[in-house]
Enzyme design. Structure first.
Site, short mmCIF file in Angstrom:
data_model
loop_
_atom_site.label_atom_id
_atom_site.label_comp_id
_atom_site.label_asym_id
_atom_site.label_seq_id
_atom_site.Cartn_x
_atom_site.Cartn_y
_atom_site.Cartn_z
N SER A 68 -52.33 -4.91 57.56
CA SER A 68 -51.56 -4.48 58.73
C SER A 68 -52.16 -3.20 59.31
O SER A 68 -52.70 -2.37 58.57
CB SER A 68 -50.11 -4.21 58.34
OG SER A 68 -49.39 -3.63 59.42
N TYR A 110 -44.35 0.19 52.93
CA TYR A 110 -45.13 -0.90 53.48
C TYR A 110 -46.55 -0.44 53.81
O TYR A 110 -47.53 -1.11 53.46
CB TYR A 110 -44.44 -1.44 54.74
CG TYR A 110 -45.16 -2.59 55.40
CD1 TYR A 110 -45.10 -3.87 54.86
CD2 TYR A 110 -45.90 -2.39 56.57
CE1 TYR A 110 -45.76 -4.93 55.47
CE2 TYR A 110 -46.56 -3.45 57.18
CZ TYR A 110 -46.49 -4.71 56.63
OH TYR A 110 -47.15 -5.76 57.23
N ILE A 167 -46.31 -8.61 65.30
CA ILE A 167 -46.37 -10.05 65.55
C ILE A 167 -44.96 -10.59 65.74
O ILE A 167 -44.07 -10.33 64.91
CB ILE A 167 -47.05 -10.79 64.38
CG1 ILE A 167 -48.46 -10.22 64.12
CG2 ILE A 167 -47.12 -12.29 64.67
CD1 ILE A 167 -49.43 -10.38 65.26
#
Length: 249
Positions: free
Chosen positions: A141, A154, A187
């Site tokens: 990411s 994350y 996304i």
């Protein structure tokens, strides 16, 4: 020269986290390019739904498995044929400020986003289940480099994926096995529709994308097709950013 280096005819591609969203789009995209697809996940009905969207004249199958359970990993690897490509897509997001982080949350995010993939590829390699000339792709990411408030776990887990990608690429280069990662921006998936995220916040975030839209699962699938194909024979150790220009603003 290969006439069409992007086709995946007769290649066997294994995709994790492939019952929905990006993983499902990758499975369908690679299938459309001629690959035989193996999908895995924890929800049998969703895996069956993915399988139904793959080309019917190919040898596609699903393997039910929880990547956090060691026995499931062992059984999964035993059922795999020798692969031409692997895409590691399984992942979760957990938003929590650092002041409130608990050890169990760190473990959960890293188990899913990093550790499970490391253990799985170790088992695949030790069982010689990926052929020379094969390709490994991790879905990382842009959050690994461009952070947001509350997203530290994350981002950190995806940063670990990036570093591991490069280290594994160096280790496997003598075997002619390529290892790369794709770094998507934001996304749009069906998960987003039910996430409860404020609509105004999403519209505001869209201003950060010079291309004028968020990404679609197919955008990441197309990048995966390149990395699974012979067109990427000299590409390894790369972190491929696919983010509509988000990281250049």
């Amino acid at each position: 020269m290969i006439q069409n280096p992007f086709n995946l005819n007769n290649k066997i591609i294994f995709v994790t986290g492939s019952s929905a969203g990006i993983g499902k789009a990758i499975a369908i995209g690679c299938s459309n390019m001629g690959a035989n697809i193996i999908v895995t996940g924890r929800d049998i009905s969703r895996l069956e739904a993915t399988l139904e969207e793959l080309k019917v004249n190919q040898e596609n199958k699903f393997i039910l498995a929880d990547l956090l359970i060691d026995d499931d990993l062992d059984k999964l690897v035993e059922q795999l044929p020798v692969l031409d490509g692997v895409v590691f897509n399984a992942g979760i997001v957990k938003t929590v400020p650092v002041s409130f982080i608990k050890k169990s949350q760190i473990q959960e995010v890293f188990d899913v986003n990093f550790i499970s993939s490391v253990i799985l590829i170790q088992k695949i390699l030790s069982k010689k289940k990926i052929r020379k000339g094969g390709s490994i792709c991790f879905i990382s990411s842009v959050a690994s480099n461009y952070v947001n408030l509350g997203n530290s776990l994350y981002s950190a887990s995806k940063g670990a994926v990036n570093s591991f990608t490069k280290a594994l690429a160096l280790e496997l280069a003598p075997k002619n096995i390529r290892v790369n990662a794709i770094l998507p921006g934001f996304i749009e998936t069906k998960i987003l529709e039910n996430s409860g995220i404020d609509t105004d916040a999403i519209k505001k975030h869209l201003n950060n994308y010079p291309m004028g839209r968020f990404g679609k699962p197919e955008d990441i699938a197309n990048a995966s097709i390149y990395l699974m194909s012979d067109a990427s024979q000299w590409t390894t150790g790369s972190l491929m950013t696919v983010d509509g220009g988000y990281s250049i603003k």
